[in-house]
Motif scaffolding. Structure first.
Motif, short mmCIF file in Angstrom:
data_model
loop_
_atom_site.label_atom_id
_atom_site.label_comp_id
_atom_site.label_asym_id
_atom_site.label_seq_id
_atom_site.Cartn_x
_atom_site.Cartn_y
_atom_site.Cartn_z
N ARG A 363 38.53 47.94 48.05
CA ARG A 363 37.40 47.62 47.17
C ARG A 363 37.20 46.10 47.10
NH1 ARG A 363 35.77 51.98 44.00
NH2 ARG A 363 34.86 50.56 42.47
N ILE A 364 38.29 45.34 47.15
CA ILE A 364 38.17 43.88 47.15
C ILE A 364 37.48 43.41 48.43
CG2 ILE A 364 39.48 41.72 47.12
CD1 ILE A 364 41.56 43.09 45.42
N TYR A 365 37.86 43.99 49.56
CA TYR A 365 37.17 43.64 50.81
C TYR A 365 35.69 44.01 50.74
CZ TYR A 365 35.63 43.99 55.64
OH TYR A 365 34.92 43.86 56.81
N TYR A 366 35.39 45.13 50.14
CA TYR A 366 33.99 45.54 50.00
C TYR A 366 33.22 44.52 49.16
CZ TYR A 366 29.95 48.41 48.78
OH TYR A 366 28.67 48.88 48.59
N ILE A 367 33.86 43.98 48.14
CA ILE A 367 33.21 42.96 47.31
C ILE A 367 32.94 41.71 48.14
CG2 ILE A 367 33.52 41.41 45.34
CD1 ILE A 367 35.12 43.65 44.00
N PHE A 368 33.92 41.26 48.90
CA PHE A 368 33.75 40.05 49.72
C PHE A 368 32.67 40.25 50.78
CE2 PHE A 368 38.44 38.77 48.93
CZ PHE A 368 38.07 38.18 47.74
N ASN A 369 32.75 41.32 51.50
CA ASN A 369 31.91 41.48 52.68
C ASN A 369 30.51 41.99 52.35
OD1 ASN A 369 31.68 41.55 55.66
ND2 ASN A 369 31.38 43.74 55.31
N GLU A 423 25.85 29.33 43.03
CA GLU A 423 26.93 29.35 42.04
C GLU A 423 27.05 30.70 41.35
OE1 GLU A 423 28.52 26.73 38.22
OE2 GLU A 423 26.55 26.36 39.09
N ALA A 424 25.93 31.29 40.94
CA ALA A 424 25.98 32.57 40.20
C ALA A 424 26.60 33.70 41.04
CB ALA A 424 24.58 32.94 39.73
N PRO A 425 26.19 33.93 42.30
CA PRO A 425 26.87 34.97 43.09
C PRO A 425 28.35 34.69 43.31
CG PRO A 425 24.79 34.35 44.11
CD PRO A 425 25.05 33.36 43.04
N SER A 426 28.72 33.41 43.43
CA SER A 426 30.12 33.09 43.64
C SER A 426 30.96 33.43 42.42
CB SER A 426 30.26 31.60 43.99
OG SER A 426 29.50 31.28 45.14
N LEU A 432 34.11 40.26 39.74
CA LEU A 432 34.26 41.61 40.29
C LEU A 432 35.68 41.83 40.82
CD1 LEU A 432 30.87 42.09 42.17
CD2 LEU A 432 31.60 43.18 40.05
N VAL A 433 36.23 40.84 41.49
CA VAL A 433 37.60 40.98 41.99
C VAL A 433 38.58 41.09 40.82
CG1 VAL A 433 39.42 39.86 43.33
CG2 VAL A 433 37.06 39.79 44.13
N TYR A 434 38.35 40.31 39.79
CA TYR A 434 39.21 40.40 38.59
C TYR A 434 39.15 41.80 37.97
CZ TYR A 434 40.45 39.91 33.65
OH TYR A 434 40.98 40.09 32.41
N GLU A 435 37.96 42.35 37.86
CA GLU A 435 37.82 43.69 37.30
C GLU A 435 38.52 44.74 38.17
OE1 GLU A 435 33.67 44.29 36.91
OE2 GLU A 435 33.40 42.79 35.33
N GLU A 436 38.44 44.60 39.48
CA GLU A 436 39.12 45.55 40.36
C GLU A 436 40.63 45.45 40.22
OE1 GLU A 436 38.03 48.03 42.05
OE2 GLU A 436 35.99 47.62 41.42
N LEU A 437 41.16 44.25 40.06
CA LEU A 437 42.59 44.09 39.87
C LEU A 437 43.05 44.72 38.56
CD1 LEU A 437 43.12 40.42 41.14
CD2 LEU A 437 43.75 42.55 42.28
N ASP A 717 32.47 31.52 53.23
CA ASP A 717 33.81 31.49 53.82
C ASP A 717 34.86 31.04 52.82
OD1 ASP A 717 35.68 31.50 56.13
OD2 ASP A 717 35.75 29.36 55.70
N LEU A 718 34.54 30.08 51.97
CA LEU A 718 35.56 29.48 51.09
C LEU A 718 35.81 30.28 49.82
CD1 LEU A 718 34.78 25.65 51.36
CD2 LEU A 718 36.60 26.96 52.48
N VAL A 719 34.78 30.90 49.26
CA VAL A 719 34.97 31.61 47.98
C VAL A 719 35.95 32.77 48.12
CG1 VAL A 719 33.80 33.05 46.27
CG2 VAL A 719 32.79 30.88 46.95
N PRO A 720 35.83 33.67 49.11
CA PRO A 720 36.86 34.71 49.24
C PRO A 720 38.25 34.15 49.46
CG PRO A 720 34.91 35.30 50.50
CD PRO A 720 34.72 33.89 50.06
N LYS A 721 38.36 33.06 50.22
CA LYS A 721 39.67 32.46 50.41
C LYS A 721 40.24 31.93 49.09
CE LYS A 721 38.85 31.14 55.22
NZ LYS A 721 38.69 30.03 56.19
N ALA A 722 39.38 31.30 48.31
CA ALA A 722 39.83 30.78 47.02
C ALA A 722 40.25 31.91 46.08
CB ALA A 722 38.72 29.94 46.38
N VAL A 723 39.48 33.00 46.07
CA VAL A 723 39.82 34.14 45.20
C VAL A 723 41.15 34.75 45.63
CG1 VAL A 723 39.11 36.44 44.49
CG2 VAL A 723 37.42 34.61 44.62
N MET A 724 41.34 34.92 46.93
CA MET A 724 42.60 35.49 47.41
C MET A 724 43.77 34.58 47.07
SD MET A 724 42.16 38.47 48.68
CE MET A 724 43.77 38.63 49.46
#
Length: 788
Positions: A363-369, A423-426, A432-437, A717-724
């Motif tokens: 689900r996290i990958y689905y959010i990123f991609n 900024e808003a989508p980022s 969303l990733v926080y909620e999935e965790l 490219d950078l936002v998913p890396k930062a979240v991970m």
């Protein structure tokens, strides 16, 4: 030993009735139609009046009747017979009270109406006059509802009866009235449906004394009409008149024996009929049935013991909860398992992977991609910028000076708000990733952990707190990524289209001529126009500082137009107006001329155009380069005002101001109070862009789109890396240590291992049931050894 068998079965029946066991005990079920005499047969066997009577359906709950033979004690007891219910701890010596208790218990469960219930009533009767026997009195079969009976009463009763007699360990006591044709017997019909060969069915014929004169049931009793392995037994019960006259059951038994001895058809089989013979037969049939079913019962008990032991093991052992060391070991093991499940769910290595929907790290990958990627792709670089905004930004960035090329400040001013759109989508991606965790954390549980709801709640709370702590730095870093992009606009990026390339591209494909009038200068030759020009030129001539001049019209018509609130001439140096001709043609070809009333001729020429000519004019750069004349005809004798080619004219004698000096106070050019109105009109009316402004606008758009595409790729490219890095990986690495540091405290062990009350009660029930299974198995084994 035989009496011990029945007592053992009765004990097991009571035990499993309380504990909810699934062991099918051998028993006798009484089945018959309403008013067939079922209750009378039971009362005659017991020798007491204790069953409810009345019209319609009376028995609305199954009555499990256990008859227990008690030997007479040497000292005469206070009472020889008594009854005891399983739902109430009280001995009933008055059988009238037993009847009332049955009625009240029926009303309590089945209600006041004529509905039925499958929940049985357990009654034990102790008496020296009875044989050890277990019977189940079932509601009488009926066809149609009478009175306030439910409309589906037949289906309800049939379902209840079949639920009992379909068990293989149940012996069916089919009661039928002798004064009704046996082919119409509902009890035998039901018995045949579950026992086709008649191996466990006993036929009972009642009301033999009510048969028509000259008829008898000898063929039925001898088995020639409807053969049953256990045979038919005839009985004679008390009539309603005997009941009303309170005839005792002892007298009724004597009358029954006398009937069979004196009846010419039954005298030879009198010893095989009657209530006493029925009781002995039922006792012997039940004993034989129990003996036959003992191996099956033992096998079934083995299976039930294994199931109960497995269920008890799933609840865990309560004996360890008093030892602190064992408590700490248990908590540490559960915390480690919880942390492993959490990490495994994120990494996709969990054993319980769903095949129906995405879960965990997928689900996290689905959010990123999909979610985040599509959100960025849906943003248009310049969808919220119109031409007016870009033109205003260009003008504001140049101040009072005209620009030679597109100013870089305008590009910076316009591209930074567009970058902020990312900024808003980022930030939403981080949320969303926080909620999935958090969801993954709540779903990490096991059967053993569910025993301790407080421990599970604390584990979830600690991990949720850790996620909340990491949410702040992740959000801040994601915001800083956007701020970094807006802090420095790198126009030297290899993927960024250069400004000169964009300009060349824009010039190589110029807009259509009607939209882009070419600038020209008007030169007078000795104050007269060339002879080949018969009309004045209709092209608008730019005024001073690049402002377009007004149309070649008379002063009177110009004043008249202004009096009618026509759009005024531009009062600012950077404002452009669309030129028009007196004949209404928006544009005219080069060297075209129009005729003005009373005017001479003024010709103007044109020069070869180029990119530099467009930006600097024909006469080269300078404050007066490209200035033109506004020619207005006021009648004969008014000469054209323009720039002297000899250079003798001063600045005041050329340009827009010189061309309008004779208009007086009616000209809007000299109305300084109308300056704000001119600017407002230019902003609201959105006049068409001049060719230069259109070129600049398109150039700015292409530059913004190019740079925005670079930044969007970088952010995606950078936002998913930062979240991970900041949120997912950091939490996975710290979750084990955080759980141990927060919860592994000896003073919290007892509270964390506090089990759910419902689970404790269920474990106690299963343990008691397991003990009952073991005791029953031991007893059955001893009975088997005695019989051998």
């Amino acid at each position: 030993m035989d009496s011990d068998l029945i007592k053992l079965v009765n004990k097991l029946q009571d035990t499993f009735a309380n504990l909810g066991g699934e062991l099918d005990m051998p028993q006798l079920a009484v089945v018959g139609s309403q008013s067939a005499g079922k209750s009378s047969v039971l009362e005659t066997i017991v020798g007491r009046d204790f069953l409810p009577r009345g019209s319609g359906i009376v028995t609305r709950r199954p009555l499990v009747l256990q008859l227990i033979h008690t030997p007479v004690a040497e000292p005469a007891p206070a009472y020889r017979e008594w009854g005891q219910f399983l739902h109430i701890d009280k001995r009933f010596t008055d059988f009238g009270e037993i009847r009332k208790e049955i009625e009240q218990e029926t009303f309590r469960v089945a209600g006041q109406n004529k509905g039925i219930s499958k929940l049985p009533i357990h009654l034990r009767i102790y008496s020296p006059d009875v044989l050890d026997l277990t019977l189940v009195d079932l509601p009488g079969l009926t066809k149609i509802p009478v009175g306030d009976q439910p409309s589906d009463i037949e289906r309800q009763i049939r379902s209840l009866v079949l639920d009992y007699i379909s068990r293989p360990n149940c012996v069916i006591l089919a009661v039928s009235a002798a004064n009704v044709d046996l082919a119409n017997s509902e009890s035998l019909k039901l018995a045949r449906s579950v026992d086709p060969q008649g191996r466990r069915t006993i036929g009972v014929l009642t009301k033999l004394d009510l048969m028509d004169a000259g008829t008898n049931a000898l063929d039925i009793l001898t088995g020639r009409v409807y053969p049953l392995k256990l045979g038919f037994i005839g009985v004679v019960n008390r009539s309603q008149q005997d009941i009303n006259s309170e005839k005792s059951l002892t007298d009724a038994l004597d009358s029954e024996a006398e009937f069979f001895r004196s009846h010419p058809a039954y005298r030879n089989i009198a010893h095989k009929n009657g209530t006493k013979f029925l009781a002995k037969t039922l006792n012997q049939v039940l004993l034989n049935h129990i003996r036959d079913k003992l191996p099956d019962m033992k096998a079934r008990l083995n299976t039930l013991m294994g199931q109960a032991q497995q269920e008890l093991n799933s609840f865990g052992d309560a004996a360890i909860y008093g030892d602190t060391n064992q408590q700490g070991s248990l908590i540490l093991r559960l915390m480690t398992q919880f942390a492993r499940d959490f990490v495994a769910s994120i990494e996709g290595t969990s054993m319980d992977i769903s095949t129906k929907e995405l879960s965990g790290g997928a689900r996290i990958y689905y959010i990123f991609n999909d979610v985040f990627g599509r959100a960025l792709a849906s943003i248009d670089a310049t969808h919220n910028l119109d031409n007016q905004d870009i033109r205003t930004a260009i003008r504001n960035s140049t101040g009072p000076r005209p620009s030679l090329f597109v100013p870089e400040i305008a590009f910076d001013l316009l591209v930074k708000p567009q970058i902020k759109l990312l900024e808003a989508p980022s930030l939403r991606c981080v949320e969303l990733v926080y909620e999935e965790l958090v969801k993954i954390c709540h779903n990490c549980t096991s059967a053993e952990l569910q025993r301790f709801p407080r421990l599970h709640a604390q584990l979830v709370e600690v991990v949720s707190e850790l996620l909340r702590e990491r949410l702040g730095p992740t959000t801040e870093y994601t915001q800083s990524l956007i701020d970094i992009q807006t802090a420095y606009i790198n126009t030297n990026h290899p993927s960024f289209i250069s400004g000169s390339a964009a300009a060349a591209q824009a010039v190589s494909s110029p807009p259509p001529k009607p939209v882009m009038p070419r600038p020209s200068s008007v030169e007078t030759i000795n104050g007269a126009s060339p002879p080949e020009d018969e009309e004045e030129s209709a092209d608008d001539v730019p005024g001073a500082n690049g402002a377009p001049a007004k149309d070649a019209r008379s002063v009177s018509s110009t004043v008249h137009d202004r009096a009618r609130a026509a759009p005024p001439a531009s009062a600012s140096a950077g404002t452009a107006r669309r030129p028009s001709s007196p004949r209404g043609h928006p544009h005219a070809p080069r060297h075209a001329s129009t005729h003005a009333a009373g005017a001479g001729a003024g010709a103007h020429g044109s020069t070869k155009e180029s990119f530099l000519t467009y930006f600097f004019g024909q006469n080269g750069p300078g404050p007066l380069a490209g200035s033109s004349v506004e020619r207005a005809s006021t009648g004969p004798g008014v000469s054209l005002v323009g720039r002297d080619v000899s250079g003798g004219d001063s600045v005041l004698q050329s340009g827009l101001m010189a061309g309008n000096r004779g208009l007086g106070e009616n000209s809007a050019v000299f109305d300084m109070k109308s300056l704000g109105r001119h600017i407002e009109a230019a902003s609201d009316g959105q006049p068409q862009l001049t060719p230069r402004e259109e070129l600049e606008t398109n150039l700015i758009r292409s530059l913004i789109a190019s740079y925005f595409h670079i930044v969007r790729q970088t952010i995606q490219d950078l936002v998913p890396k930062a979240v991970m890095h900041f949120l997912v990986n950091n939490t996975s690495q710290q979750v084990q240590n955080r759980l141990v540091a927060s919860l592994y405290k000896p003073d919290l062990f007892s509270e964390l291992l506090n089990e759910d009350e419902a689970l404790v009660a269920e474990r106690a029930r299963v343990k008691a049931l397991l003990d009952a299974y073991k005791e029953a198995f031991r007893t059955l084994s001893e009975v088997t050894l005695k019989s051998t």
